[in-house]
Design a protein around this motif. Structure first.
Motif, PDB file in Angstrom:
ATOM      1  N   ASP A   1       0.827  -1.212   0.000  1.00 11.14           N
ATOM      2  CA  ASP A   1       0.000   0.000   0.000  1.00 11.14           C
ATOM      3  C   ASP A   1       0.857   1.256   0.000  1.00 11.14           C
ATOM      4  O   ASP A   1       0.590   2.206  -0.753  1.00 11.14           O
ATOM      5  N   ALA A   2       1.869   1.293   0.838  1.00 15.37           N
ATOM      6  CA  ALA A   2       2.737   2.476   0.902  1.00 15.37           C
ATOM      7  C   ALA A   2       3.480   2.671  -0.413  1.00 15.37           C
ATOM      8  O   ALA A   2       3.626   3.807  -0.903  1.00 15.37           O
ATOM      9  N   ALA A   3       3.960   1.584  -1.006  1.00 15.19           N
ATOM     10  CA  ALA A   3       4.665   1.687  -2.291  1.00 15.19           C
ATOM     11  C   ALA A   3       3.728   2.216  -3.371  1.00 15.19           C
ATOM     12  O   ALA A   3       4.130   3.042  -4.205  1.00 15.19           O
ATOM     13  N   ALA A   4       2.468   1.760  -3.366  1.00 17.41           N
ATOM     14  CA  ALA A   4       1.498   2.240  -4.349  1.00 17.41           C
ATOM     15  C   ALA A   4       1.248   3.733  -4.188  1.00 17.41           C
ATOM     16  O   ALA A   4       1.096   4.468  -5.175  1.00 17.41           O
ATOM     17  N   THR A   5       1.220   4.213  -2.946  1.00 20.20           N
ATOM     18  CA  THR A   5       1.019   5.644  -2.697  1.00 20.20           C
ATOM     19  C   THR A   5       2.172   6.466  -3.261  1.00 20.20           C
ATOM     20  O   THR A   5       1.968   7.504  -3.902  1.00 20.20           O
ATOM     21  N   VAL A   6       3.397   6.009  -3.041  1.00 17.09           N
ATOM     22  CA  VAL A   6       4.562   6.745  -3.539  1.00 17.09           C
ATOM     23  C   VAL A   6       4.600   6.703  -5.067  1.00 17.09           C
ATOM     24  O   VAL A   6       4.933   7.705  -5.720  1.00 17.09           O
ATOM     25  N   ILE A   7       4.258   5.568  -5.647  1.00 14.50           N
ATOM     26  CA  ILE A   7       4.215   5.471  -7.111  1.00 14.50           C
ATOM     27  C   ILE A   7       3.197   6.460  -7.673  1.00 14.50           C
ATOM     28  O   ILE A   7       3.470   7.170  -8.659  1.00 14.50           O
ATOM     29  N   THR A   8       2.048   6.516  -7.067  1.00 15.81           N
ATOM     30  CA  THR A   8       1.020   7.444  -7.536  1.00 15.81           C
ATOM     31  C   THR A   8       1.488   8.887  -7.437  1.00 15.81           C
ATOM     32  O   THR A   8       1.219   9.707  -8.326  1.00 15.81           O
ATOM     33  N   PHE A   9       2.198   9.217  -6.380  1.00 14.19           N
ATOM     34  CA  PHE A   9       2.715  10.577  -6.234  1.00 14.19           C
ATOM     35  C   PHE A   9       3.681  10.920  -7.364  1.00 14.19           C
ATOM     36  O   PHE A   9       3.586  11.988  -7.983  1.00 14.19           O
ATOM     37  N   TYR A  10       4.627  10.033  -7.653  1.00 14.87           N
ATOM     38  CA  TYR A  10       5.635  10.335  -8.673  1.00 14.87           C
ATOM     39  C   TYR A  10       5.064  10.291 -10.085  1.00 14.87           C
ATOM     40  O   TYR A  10       5.648  10.895 -10.992  1.00 14.87           O
ATOM     41  N   THR A  11       3.943   9.615 -10.292  1.00 17.62           N
ATOM     42  CA  THR A  11       3.372   9.558 -11.629  1.00 17.62           C
ATOM     43  C   THR A  11       2.336  10.635 -11.892  1.00 17.62           C
ATOM     44  O   THR A  11       2.087  10.978 -13.052  1.00 17.62           O
ATOM     45  N   THR A  12       1.752  11.210 -10.844  1.00 17.34           N
ATOM     46  CA  THR A  12       0.660  12.163 -11.058  1.00 17.34           C
ATOM     47  C   THR A  12       0.857  13.534 -10.428  1.00 17.34           C
ATOM     48  O   THR A  12       0.362  14.527 -10.959  1.00 17.34           O
ATOM     49  N   SER A  13       1.564  13.627  -9.310  1.00 18.59           N
ATOM     50  CA  SER A  13       1.576  14.880  -8.553  1.00 18.59           C
ATOM     51  C   SER A  13       2.932  15.565  -8.497  1.00 18.59           C
ATOM     52  O   SER A  13       3.035  16.660  -7.949  1.00 18.59           O
TER      53      SER A  13
END
Length: 1434
Positions: free
Chosen positions: A1003-1015
């Motif tokens: 879950d934490a890895a998915a959150t960081v991935i989403t940050f670097y891909t979208t925000s």
């Protein structure tokens, strides 16, 4: 557009282990490197206004690297660090450069000035440096060695009576300190004319009519950065493909309007770099050009020539650019004689290679293609060669020959596919004959075969025709000067050629117009470093410590009387110019200079503190009231590296690295000691954990000199690995893996370069068995016995670098060593007797090599370790180069995930899994960017256990070039370029995905991935460079890792979402023309076509409503093209696109044919499709499942038609195979997607039954096994279908309440039972096959049917059997009731109602699992509905 391929790697610069980390901060870490090597060339560029971030300067260095400088940016403290994590669409704009007009191309070419080059550290000739300087008795060569002073005579004796038949072939150039020359693009102060039209377009013919090739304008586009805009800062340090000997940067050419830097090294390596980030766009090695010389040019026998590549010029040709590289014959070349020395009255030899540079902008991504057009030779200085347009618009190639006459020839660029040039004359091609090795005199040929070996001539080795043709030669009557000159500047000013020629004694100015040469003046000026024309009558001359500006408007007649002139065109016959000094600019000592315009120039050198500086000199007009000279320091490196290295330190400064594995990284330091650590530790700051043991092992005894190279060797007897290191004093040492010093010798006068070792089976009886060959930078070989650690003997080197080592034992027990050198000379040694046998050209060894049995080792091939880390740079390229390792992300992730997914059965395996986890964390601590968002930092540290580090820098690699970046603030790494952002983001995403294999981190890895891909873009700011789509698409193609491919798709999809409608249309419009269906057959499989389909296809699948019908049609046709091409390497792409956008493509192409192609691919099992990434079969099966769920109607129709196989007769065996494939697809769907099939199951099963037609024996036999398998899966999966084996009856329940009965023996439908009004839930035959029970949960009723054969069936075949009686009744839960009533023949034999309450309410999926019949006897059955069991008699 040249697209790179290969494994995904990123360079990591480990400041943590540099040893100078406390003295060189990260912001100036790369700046400190620039102080170590002298500069050879300086060039600057500026496009647009002063705020343009693309402007800057480039410094070429002697170590084969360049420094990129850009305007200093003001770094402000980010105010978003406290912002919460926002995962969403980024609103930051795309700031990629707009498309530049190549027609307005402005180019600046710079080459090193003569005085800017430092002499070699020793004045002796390189031939004197080939033998060891150690005078120990053991190190002396045996008496039968050949000394280089004696070698020519010895070879003459060996080859007495033999005349070598030579072959035309050029050789690798050799570096000399004395012959570095100057090259300059034609430039001046007059405004440039319109650029010429294309020389190289597809419709080009020799009859060209472009505009004049005039000089580019100077002050507007090429002025130095204004002082008002602030100073420069280092953007990056670029390590070029060639390093070591011959690697010095000899020429730079800046094509500023297209953001390109063309870099030429003395070795002939040409690299095309992007100015924004230093990434390599294309490469070419001019030295290995193998083309026929054009007619009208004298061919040269150059098989033993060594060349020094000195000059590079670029000429705008419409949409394309001509690059002309020139080389001079190396004084160390075997063919160099006194006749090649101009100062001695000889003729300087020059080699010229012409290339075409094509530049494309596709969706903001710059693409570059290099094509070699031709080569030629001439007797002239390499600096005097160029091209220009005549007033009649004829392109001319010119040079000044060795006698000083101006020579020109018409230059035609032939279109592609033009007829080949006439073959070489007989005397020029006679060198292709092979050498008769049996005529070598009294020495026996150890390689003579028992039967003569016929060596086939490889046509690919013959020179190929080029695309240039030369016209007749014109030679001017007058000469520039009676004395030879080594340096030239010839400038095209308003269509007129103005030239400068100078030597150590004088400078001569001349002009050339209408095939007439006129000398303007000759001055006794000495110590000239550079000079050039500006305007028609302005001259700027750079001396050793000053620059002088001259006016050329003063002239005198033969009587020395003044003659008034307004320009050089007014100069009367017999008059000569008297230069008038206008202004003197005191410069001081410098290494390199760039003359920009008459009153502006840049210099680079060292200040009194040893720091490299770039200074700008600007002066106003002398007659102006505000006349003044402005000196400004644009850049000064903040720390001198060599000062840091000399400072005291606990560990010294890092001088060498050797990553043996991820758990063993050996480091060499300037204190002469080795230290061992791990990948996890070098990613950490040593000061972060003071109590930790950062270096696991440290050698106790110092080598006494900095360790500059490290290698690995193996003792074949004990299987022990040893570390072999070289000091900068030429010493060689051996340590064991515990870092204990075992042996040390001082052998060479240059550092150790390479250690090679033949495998034990390759040298079983050889004297080299158990030995290593230690090779110095000058090619001297020291033979060392590993077992016993004894230094045995020395093999002398050569003036040319050693390239390959070959070993063989013949039938006469002779052990031979072949040494291949860069100048194409080969030396043969007998290593058993330690005798030198002969020296020959490499072409003469073809017969020897053809006999086989040789074991070859290339010195240019890097050492391979069981590690994703590898060494990039050399010790002499700077501290940042030494601290940098190439990190193979693809290999690392594969090994890590494989280890993590291993089932732990022991403590060691558990430890290995945890170590893999820690390594993933360590890499993430390096590639993640700290201090951008505090919430993300907290997630990384608290939930993922990642301690973010700023002590490791991440660079960029492509086509052999490595770019290392200097960043002052963390977010600056995302402001360099789209490619750099994409590479870093890809490394982050794929590593986080690897860590997410651990469930607690998912879950934490998915959150960081989403940050670097979208925000990320929102927080970085307006200069954020989003990941480049073309880069991500290329990685999708290049990688062999499924993890890399998925990460690239994640980033690509996120980038597509951020595209606006206009950006989407622009991107598709630019790439649509490259789609495969629009290309010639030969180009459909090109990477460009596949990349175009990738970009357009995925955009269309997501945003098809924005695209035109023509674009969607072309995309769909391209998908079908790849899908149906069995030889296509891009079928995986077509399959993936078919799955993702089938709902779009089905409207523009034959959708059924697409499905049929997918059916065939899904059931293929070719061995070449085994890999996880390129397994087309697995991808096709996934696509079939996806399409079946989204386009069910069309899918089932196609499936049903193909099962029947109406086209079997037309397609023969191919049709049968296709029917089998379709049946396999049906079986596959039954297992994977039963609910998708359920509504269409009756129709599909009827098709299966028809496929078993007994009247077509061939067809029935072909599909019988598959059909039987399908029926077994159907009966097992669907309770509404049952099959009675003895009677071969198949009962199929439908959603309309009917039961269809089939006879598989005859493959016909027998009859239909229609007792139910609603969907059939289940049915079952009795064991004897005479009863059939059917169930409908919606009706809560069970029907019993008589289905056995009866007397009436003989008279009414196909009719349902008469039922005879009807029973009805309703009972309580779990009970039965009934009554007797006679049947009319249309009703079931029995009708049984029931009520099971809520247990009867279930979904369709649940009925497949919780409802079934169980026969206890021929007339007794149990019905199970969840937990309820109903028993009744039939």
């Amino acid at each position: 557009m040249e697209l790179a391929s290969g494994s995904f790697s990123v360079p990591l610069t480990f400041l943590t282990v540099s040893g100078a980390r406390d003295r060189v901060s990260k912001s100036n870490y790369i700046e400190g490197n620039g102080s170590k090597s002298k500069s050879t060339i300086l060039a600057s560029y500026r496009v647009g206004d002063e705020s343009d971030r693309r402007r800057g300067s480039v410094i070429g260095l002697e170590d084969g690297t360049i420094l990129l400088l850009r305007p200093a940016q003001k770094h402000q403290v980010q105010d978003h660090l406290k912002a919460p994590v926002h995962v969403g669409r980024s609103s930051s704009p795309h700031n990629s450069p707009s498309r530049a007009s190549v027609r307005s191309l402005m180019a600046t070419s710079r080459s090193p000035s003569p005085s800017g080059h430092s002499p070699a550290p020793f004045s002796m000739n390189i031939r004197s440096r080939i033998v060891s300087g150690v005078t120990t008795e053991q190190a002396e060569a045996p008496k039968n060695y050949v000394d280089f002073d004696e070698e020519p005579d010895k070879l003459k004796e060996l080859l007495k009576g033999h005349t070598p038949k030579e072959r035309r072939e050029s050789s690798v150039g050799k570096v000399t300190a004395e012959n570095k020359a100057v090259t300059e693009q034609e430039r001046g102060g007059i405004k440039r004319k319109e650029a010429p039209r294309s020389l190289l377009s597809g419709a080009t013919s020799p009859a060209l009519t472009p505009k004049s090739l005039s000089a580019p304008s100077s002050p507007k586009g090429l002025g130095p950065p204004s002082d008002s805009s602030g100073n420069l800062e280092v953007l990056g340090h670029v390590l070029l493909p060639c390093s070591g000997q011959e690697s010095s940067v000899s020429a730079l050419h800046l094509l500023s309007d297209v953001d390109i830097i063309a870099v030429l090294q003395e070795s002939g390596h040409l690299s095309i770099l992007h100015s924004s980030d230093g990434r390599c766009l294309a490469t070419s090695n001019l030295e290995i050009t193998h083309l026929q010389v054009p007619e009208g040019c004298t061919a040269r026998d150059s098989q033993h020539d060594s060349w020094i590549w000195k000059t590079l010029r670029a000429y705008c040709a419409g949409e394309y650019t001509l690059l002309i590289g020139c080389a001079s014959l190396d004084p160390n070349s075997p063919t160099f004689t006194a006749a090649d020395i101009p100062e001695a009255g000889g003729y300087e030899q020059c080699r010229v290679v012409v290339l075409e540079l094509r530049v494309n902008y596709l969706a903001g991504a710059l693409g570059v293609t290099l094509e070699t057009l031709g080569q030629l030779y001439c007797d002239s200085s390499s600096e005097s060669i160029g091209v220009y347009w005549t007033p009649k618009q004829v392109l001319m190639l010119y040079h000044v020959n060795s006698e000083g006459h101006f020579v020109e020839q018409k230059l035609n660029i032939l279109p592609r596919g033009a007829p080949a040039l006439p073959p070489l004359r007989e005397q020029e091609s006679s060198d292709s004959q092979s050498l008769n090795l049996t005529a070598l005199g009294p020495i026996a040929n150890p390689f003579k075969p028992s039967k003569r070996v016929e060596v086939a001539v490889n046509s690919g080795d013959l020179p190929q025709p080029g695309r240039i043709a030369l016209g007749s030669t014109f030679v001017s009557e007058k000469a520039v000067s009676a004395t030879p000159h080594t340096h030239y500047r010839i400038t095209n000013i308003e269509g007129r050629l103005r030239g400068l020629a100078w030597s150590e004694q004088e400078l001569v100015a001349f002009k050339y117009e209408k095939q007439s040469l006129r000398v303007l003046f000759a001055c006794d000026w000495r110590n000239i470093n550079d000079c050039t024309w500006f305007d028609n009558d302005t001259l700027l001359v750079a001396f050793e410590e000053k620059c002088e500006l001259y006016s050329l408007r003063n002239a005198v007649d033969p009587n020395n009387d003044g003659v008034p002139i307004t320009s050089l065109d007014d100069l009367s016959e017999g008059a000569i110019i008297q230069p008038k000094l206008l202004q003197t600019f005191p410069v001081g000592p410098y290494d390199s200079i760039e003359l920009i315009n008459p009153r502006s120039f840049l210099v680079t050198g060292f200040d009194k503190n040893g720091r490299r500086t770039v200074k700008s000199f600007v002066s106003t007009e002398k007659d102006s009231k505000d006349s003044k000279n402005t000196l400004s320091v644009l850049w000064r490196n903040q720390s001198a590296t060599f000062q840091s290295e000399s400072s005291p330190s606990k560990t010294g400064v890092l001088t060498a690295m050797m990553p043996i594995s991820v758990s063993t990284v050996v480091l060499g330091f300037s204190d002469g000691r080795l230290r061992q650590t791990t990948l996890t530790k070098i990613c950490q700051n040593p000061g972060a954990n003071p109590g930790s043991n950062y270096f696991g092992k440290v050698s106790e005894v110092s080598l006494g000199a900095p360790i500059v190279s490290l290698h690995i060797a193996k003792n074949e007897r004990t299987k022990e690995r040893l570390i072999v290191g070289g000091g900068d004093d030429g010493s060689v040492a051996i340590w064991n893996m515990d870092l204990k010093l075992c042996a040390r010798w001082t052998i060479f006068i240059t550092p150790l370069l390479k250690v090679i070792q033949f495998e034990d089976e390759d040298s079983k009886t050889s004297p080299l068995r158990g030995c290593i060959l230690c090779i110095s930078e000058h090619g001297t070989i020291a033979v060392v016995a590993v077992d016993g650690l004894q230094y045995l003997y020395l093999i002398p080197g050569s003036p040319s670098p050693l390239r390959e080592v070959w070993l063989k034992e013949d039938e006469n027990n002779h052990h031979h060593l072949l040494l291949f050198y860069a100048d194409r000379r080969v030396r043969l040694w007998d290593i058993k007797t330690k005798e030198f046998w002969r020296s020959m050209a490499s072409e003469k060894t073809e017969e020897i090599r053809a006999q086989g049995g040789w074991k070859a080792i290339s010195l240019e091939k890097p050492a391979s370790f069981a590690s994703p880390l590898s060494v990039i740079g050399r010790h002499d390229q700077g501290l940042d180069s030494v601290c940098t390792l190439s990190f193979d992300v693809e290999r690392f992730i594969l090994e890590s995930i494989t280890m993590i997914k291993t089932i732990s059965t022991s403590k060691n395996q558990t430890a290995n899994i945890l170590a893999a986890r820690d390594r993933l964390r360590a890499i993430l601590s390096v590639v993640l960017t700290p201090a951008i968002n505090s919430s993300i930092d907290e997630i990384c540290q608290e939930q993922l256990g990642i301690h973010l580090s700023g002590d490791v820098s991440v660079g960029f690699q492509r086509l052999g070039c490595t770019s290392l970046y200097a960043t002052a603030v963390p977010e600056q790494v995302w402001k360099v370029s789209g490619d750099v952002s994409a590479a870093r983001a890809l490394a982050i995403v794929v590593t986080l995905r690897g860590l997410s294999v651990f469930e607690e981190f998912a879950d934490a890895a998915a959150t960081v991935i989403t940050f670097y891909t979208t925000s990320l873009g929102t927080l970085v700011g307006p200069l954020y460079q989003p990941p480049d789509l073309a880069f991500l698409a290329q990685k999708w193609f290049d990688t062999s890792s499924l993890e890399i491919r998925q990460a690239a798709r994640t980033l690509f999809d996120a980038a597509v979402v951020r595209l606006s409608d206009d950006e989407t249309n622009q991107l598709v419009n630019e790439w649509q023309h490259h789609l495969p269906c629009l290309q010639p057959t030969a180009d459909r499989e090109s990477r460009m076509a596949a990349l175009s389909l990738f970009l357009c296809g995925y955009l269309a699948a997501e945003k098809y409503s924005l695209l035109s019908t023509s674009a969607l049609t072309d995309i769909a046709k391209s998908i079908a093209l790849y899908l149906h091409d069995e030889q296509s390497t891009y079928r995986v792409l077509a399959v993936d696109l078919s799955s993702r956008g089938f709902h779009v493509w089905q409207h523009y192409i034959d959708a059924m044919e697409i499905l049929r192609a997918l059916f065939a691919l899904a059931t293929s099992a070719k061995k070449e499709n085994i890999s996880a990434v390129n397994n087309v079969s697995a991808q096709a099966r996934s696509a079939v499942l996806s399409i079946a769920g989204r386009a069910t109607g069309l899918f089932m129709t196609t499936l049903g038609l193909d099962i029947i196989g109406k086209d079997v007769k037309e397609k023969g065996e191919q049709g049968l195979e296709h029917r089998k494939s379709v049946l396999q697809i049906l079986a596959f769907l039954i297992r994977k997607r039963p609910l998708v099939l359920l509504p269409n199951l009756p129709q599909l099963l009827e098709a299966v039954v028809k496929s078993l037609d007994p009247n077509s024996t061939t067809n029935r036999d072909a599909v019988l096994d598959t059909a039987t398998e399908i029926l077994g899966h159907v009966v097992k999966t669907f309770p509404s279908i049952d099959f009675h084996t003895p009677t071969q009856r198949l009962a199929v329940g439908t959603s309309e309440g009917a039961i269809v009965m089939y006879d598989l023996k005859t493959a016909i439908r027998l009859y239909v039972l229609e007792g139910h009004k609603k969907s059939i839930t289940a049915c079952s035959f009795s064991p004897d096959g005479r009863r059939l029970v059917t169930l409908s949960l919606e009706e809560s009723v069970v029907l019993v049917w008589k289905v056995g054969s009866s007397f009436s069936s003989f008279f009414n075949p196909g009719a349902p059997p008469r039922q005879g009686a009807r029973m009805t009744g309703i009972s309580a839960i779990g009970g039965w009731g009934g009554g007797g009533a006679k049947s009319d023949g249309d009703e079931p034999y029995k009708r049984l109602g029931f009520n099971v309450g809520e247990e009867g309410n279930m979904t369709t999926a649940e009925t497949l699992k919780f409802v079934n019949f169980d026969w206890t006897a021929d007339r007794s059955v149990k019905l199970k509905i969840r937990e309820s069991v109903l028993t009744f008699s039939t």
